[in-house]
Design a protein around this motif. Sequence first.
Motif, short mmCIF file in Angstrom:
data_model
loop_
_atom_site.label_atom_id
_atom_site.label_comp_id
_atom_site.label_asym_id
_atom_site.label_seq_id
_atom_site.Cartn_x
_atom_site.Cartn_y
_atom_site.Cartn_z
N GLY A 168 3.16 27.23 46.11
CA GLY A 168 2.17 25.80 46.89
C GLY A 168 2.56 24.84 47.12
O GLY A 168 3.61 23.67 46.21
N LYS A 169 1.39 23.82 47.68
CA LYS A 169 2.44 22.17 48.48
C LYS A 169 1.64 21.70 47.01
O LYS A 169 2.53 20.16 47.48
CB LYS A 169 1.40 22.17 49.39
CG LYS A 169 -0.28 21.61 49.39
CD LYS A 169 -0.71 21.17 50.73
CE LYS A 169 -2.33 21.68 50.45
NZ LYS A 169 -3.06 20.66 51.63
N ASP A 170 1.16 22.39 46.04
CA ASP A 170 1.09 20.50 44.93
C ASP A 170 1.99 21.07 44.25
O ASP A 170 1.81 19.40 43.06
CB ASP A 170 -0.28 21.79 44.09
CG ASP A 170 -0.27 22.78 43.96
OD1 ASP A 170 0.50 23.67 44.53
OD2 ASP A 170 -0.61 22.94 42.60
N ILE A 171 3.11 21.75 44.57
CA ILE A 171 4.33 21.40 43.46
C ILE A 171 5.45 21.07 44.04
O ILE A 171 6.49 21.39 43.74
CB ILE A 171 4.15 22.41 42.69
CG1 ILE A 171 4.26 24.23 43.37
CG2 ILE A 171 3.01 22.95 41.70
CD1 ILE A 171 4.29 24.75 42.42
N LEU A 172 5.34 20.95 44.95
CA LEU A 172 6.09 20.79 46.53
C LEU A 172 6.96 19.66 46.32
O LEU A 172 8.67 19.66 46.03
CB LEU A 172 5.70 19.72 48.03
CG LEU A 172 6.49 19.81 48.51
CD1 LEU A 172 7.62 21.40 49.07
CD2 LEU A 172 6.45 19.33 49.85
N ARG A 173 7.11 18.10 44.95
CA ARG A 173 7.26 17.28 44.71
C ARG A 173 8.95 17.87 43.76
O ARG A 173 9.74 17.55 43.38
CB ARG A 173 7.13 16.26 44.50
CG ARG A 173 6.35 15.26 45.18
CD ARG A 173 5.85 14.08 44.19
NE ARG A 173 5.00 13.22 45.24
CZ ARG A 173 4.46 12.30 45.28
NH1 ARG A 173 6.05 11.10 44.79
NH2 ARG A 173 4.05 11.40 46.11
N PHE A 174 8.55 18.35 42.47
CA PHE A 174 8.94 19.20 41.84
C PHE A 174 10.34 19.54 42.09
O PHE A 174 11.69 20.01 41.69
CB PHE A 174 7.70 19.79 40.70
CG PHE A 174 7.39 19.34 39.89
CD1 PHE A 174 7.96 18.45 38.67
CD2 PHE A 174 5.90 19.24 40.31
CE1 PHE A 174 6.76 17.64 37.76
CE2 PHE A 174 4.81 18.63 39.23
CZ PHE A 174 5.75 17.99 38.40
N HIS A 175 9.47 20.72 42.93
CA HIS A 175 10.92 21.94 43.94
C HIS A 175 12.39 21.09 44.87
O HIS A 175 13.04 21.91 45.06
CB HIS A 175 10.36 22.49 44.34
CG HIS A 175 9.05 24.06 43.47
ND1 HIS A 175 8.38 23.62 43.33
CD2 HIS A 175 10.20 25.30 42.91
CE1 HIS A 175 8.08 24.47 42.05
NE2 HIS A 175 9.29 25.59 42.26
N ALA A 176 11.11 20.04 45.87
CA ALA A 176 11.79 19.45 46.53
C ALA A 176 12.54 18.05 46.31
O ALA A 176 13.10 17.94 47.14
CB ALA A 176 11.10 19.14 47.85
N VAL A 177 12.33 17.21 45.15
CA VAL A 177 13.00 16.62 44.64
C VAL A 177 13.86 16.41 43.39
O VAL A 177 14.71 15.97 43.29
CB VAL A 177 11.83 14.86 44.66
CG1 VAL A 177 12.56 13.92 44.35
CG2 VAL A 177 10.82 14.98 45.61
N TYR A 178 12.43 16.36 42.21
CA TYR A 178 13.23 16.92 40.67
C TYR A 178 14.46 17.96 41.30
O TYR A 178 15.61 17.84 40.21
CB TYR A 178 12.02 17.05 40.28
CG TYR A 178 11.04 16.69 39.87
CD1 TYR A 178 11.04 15.08 39.88
CD2 TYR A 178 9.98 16.40 38.54
CE1 TYR A 178 10.12 14.53 39.86
CE2 TYR A 178 9.62 15.84 37.96
CZ TYR A 178 9.71 14.65 38.55
OH TYR A 178 8.17 13.38 38.58
N TRP A 179 14.03 18.84 41.57
CA TRP A 179 14.90 20.54 41.21
C TRP A 179 16.31 20.04 41.98
O TRP A 179 17.53 20.30 40.99
CB TRP A 179 14.26 21.24 41.59
CG TRP A 179 15.24 22.94 41.95
CD1 TRP A 179 14.75 23.84 42.64
CD2 TRP A 179 15.43 23.41 40.35
NE1 TRP A 179 15.95 24.91 42.49
CE2 TRP A 179 16.19 24.42 40.91
CE3 TRP A 179 16.08 23.35 38.93
CZ2 TRP A 179 16.87 25.00 40.40
CZ3 TRP A 179 16.70 23.35 38.01
CH2 TRP A 179 16.82 25.29 38.68
N PRO A 180 16.73 20.02 43.24
CA PRO A 180 17.57 19.82 44.23
C PRO A 180 18.40 18.54 42.72
O PRO A 180 19.40 18.03 43.02
CB PRO A 180 17.07 18.76 44.99
CG PRO A 180 15.67 19.18 45.08
CD PRO A 180 15.27 19.36 44.01
N ALA A 181 17.75 17.83 42.71
CA ALA A 181 18.66 16.09 41.49
C ALA A 181 18.74 16.82 40.60
O ALA A 181 20.47 16.89 40.03
CB ALA A 181 17.56 15.70 41.56
N MET A 182 18.56 17.38 39.42
CA MET A 182 18.83 18.26 38.55
C MET A 182 20.11 19.18 39.04
O MET A 182 20.53 18.67 38.20
CB MET A 182 17.39 19.23 37.92
CG MET A 182 16.05 18.25 37.62
SD MET A 182 14.93 19.50 37.35
CE MET A 182 15.67 20.34 35.68
#
Length: 611
Positions: free
Chosen positions: A319-333
Amino acid sequence: MATRLNSSLQNTLSLLNPFNTALTKKPFFYKNSFRFSKKLASSPTTRALYSTTSSHEKTDTFVLTTPLYYVNAPPHMGSAYTTIAADSIARFQRLLGKKVIFITGTDEHGEKIAISAAANGRKPAEHCDLISQSYRSLWKELDVAYDKFVRTTDPKHEAIVKEFYERVFANGDIYRADYEGLYCVNCEEYKDEKELLENNCCPVHQMPCVARKEDNYFFALSKYQKPLEDVLSQNPRFVQPSYRLNEVQTWVKDGLRDFSISRALVDWGIPVPNDDKQTIYVWFDALLGYISALTEDNEQQNLGTAVSLGWPASLHLIGKDILRFHAVYWPAMLMSAGLKLPNMVFGHGFLTKDGMKMGKSLGNTLEPFELVQKFGPDAVRYFFIREVEFGNDGDYSEDRFIKIVNAHLANTIGNLLNRTLGLLKKNCESTLVVDSIIAAEGVPLKDTVEKLVEKARTNYENLSLSTACEAVLEIGNAGNSYMDQRAPWMLFKQGGDSAEAAAKDLVIILEVVRIIAVALSPIAPSLSLKIYSQLGFSVDQFNSITWNDTKWGELKGGQVMAQASPVFVRIELDAAEKDEEEKKKPKESKKKGKAKVKVEQQPQTVVAEEA
């Protein structure tokens, strides 16, 4: 993980924000500040920071994931929508002959879980067992055929998380610092004061945030500013739809700040390696479920084994509400750990009901268990896939729900099959007189169907699921038009060559319906199986179909069809209930009458013509 901001996905209208400027030792935010207890370790030589090329792209493996759903409350319609869409994509990929690994599961750590458990008089583990099982039960009701169901309380998951943490730490990307700020328990996130409402209320939950001071571990997100910018610019399909990519690029360009990945005041979580006084932040924990899910319980539990079994994922569906976690946090991790990135993150929209945001206070929540028990899995799956343009927000109205599924599934598809089988039984003893490939020689309908099949395939591949449904329905419309134009019931009455032509027409129409069953099977698998069974095929034959079976020519002369029986029963509200509903329905309420199901009857005019 999927619904941490709120127990209802469709009620969640804001995003958890990673900090948005580069980390400095100066105080930042109005009241929040860091006081460093140790310096950020210098980075070693960069390993291959990122790669969005899948190690299994050259094979026929397709790995897709839903979010791991947060177990603070039972599943809601937002969770169901994501999972229905993921299951439809997985089923389509299986039709293409891919080895599919469809991952779903539950996110079970964090302060909010412990609070929810206590409020219900349960221990956290007992609470997690109960809610996690409710997700499994709902997926069964909705005909969801997942391959892996991971729980973040699984021992294998904890082992992977700790190894990943240690790898990121060894890369110099984890450090310790004091943090003081305003904390939203429901979001499980520290808030920037400027984003809060009056009295320091969270804009999502309308509840005051609490002042906290913690000694935490932080992830150096700011270090990956440039690598993330490069990923997004060099691989624009990494985030889809395109307007979600634009959102992510804006967030990254605004600047990234490091974020806390541990909690000193939360006991219900995975302990930080070498510091059992802190637990790992739920997002840093839960995102690793996409990797830990790949292992089996009897296999060696380590990161290398898990990655070798299917990482990177082909698609994260969220869902779009958790986009930051998957498109910013997760790739950096992942970059920090030296692992490849998923091929795509697709953020879909929210659901509303009767044009209004759903909420318990409004009395208009949509319970998925009730919906599927009332209307059946095919109706629920079809409506949400067909009516919600994938990626955008979508609305549920019971009136429209009933109109759509009755018109498309009961009438266009179901009635076409019933009419044709009825005529075949009466005039041909339920037996096909010729192969469908022969019957269609020189018939333009065959070419029309083949073009529509290709249109459906293209849209399935592009994740345009609603448009794929439209293409399949167009095949049904073409079949109905052919039936009406040819009027085989009249040709049978004329006898001779006309009757022979009519018998061929029935073969052609039944071949059209068979192709519909294959092309619609990712969306409505139970309905498609019923169609295939009435066409004389076994369950095993249906389970072995591939997309190649959408090619014209599978029905053979001499094949015996089953007795006609409605494959989708028409949904109707009793007249008395409709009247009562209108009397009771206030403007702000869309409370619906109880739906009842009755067997679809053929229109009387048609029955008279075909008698």
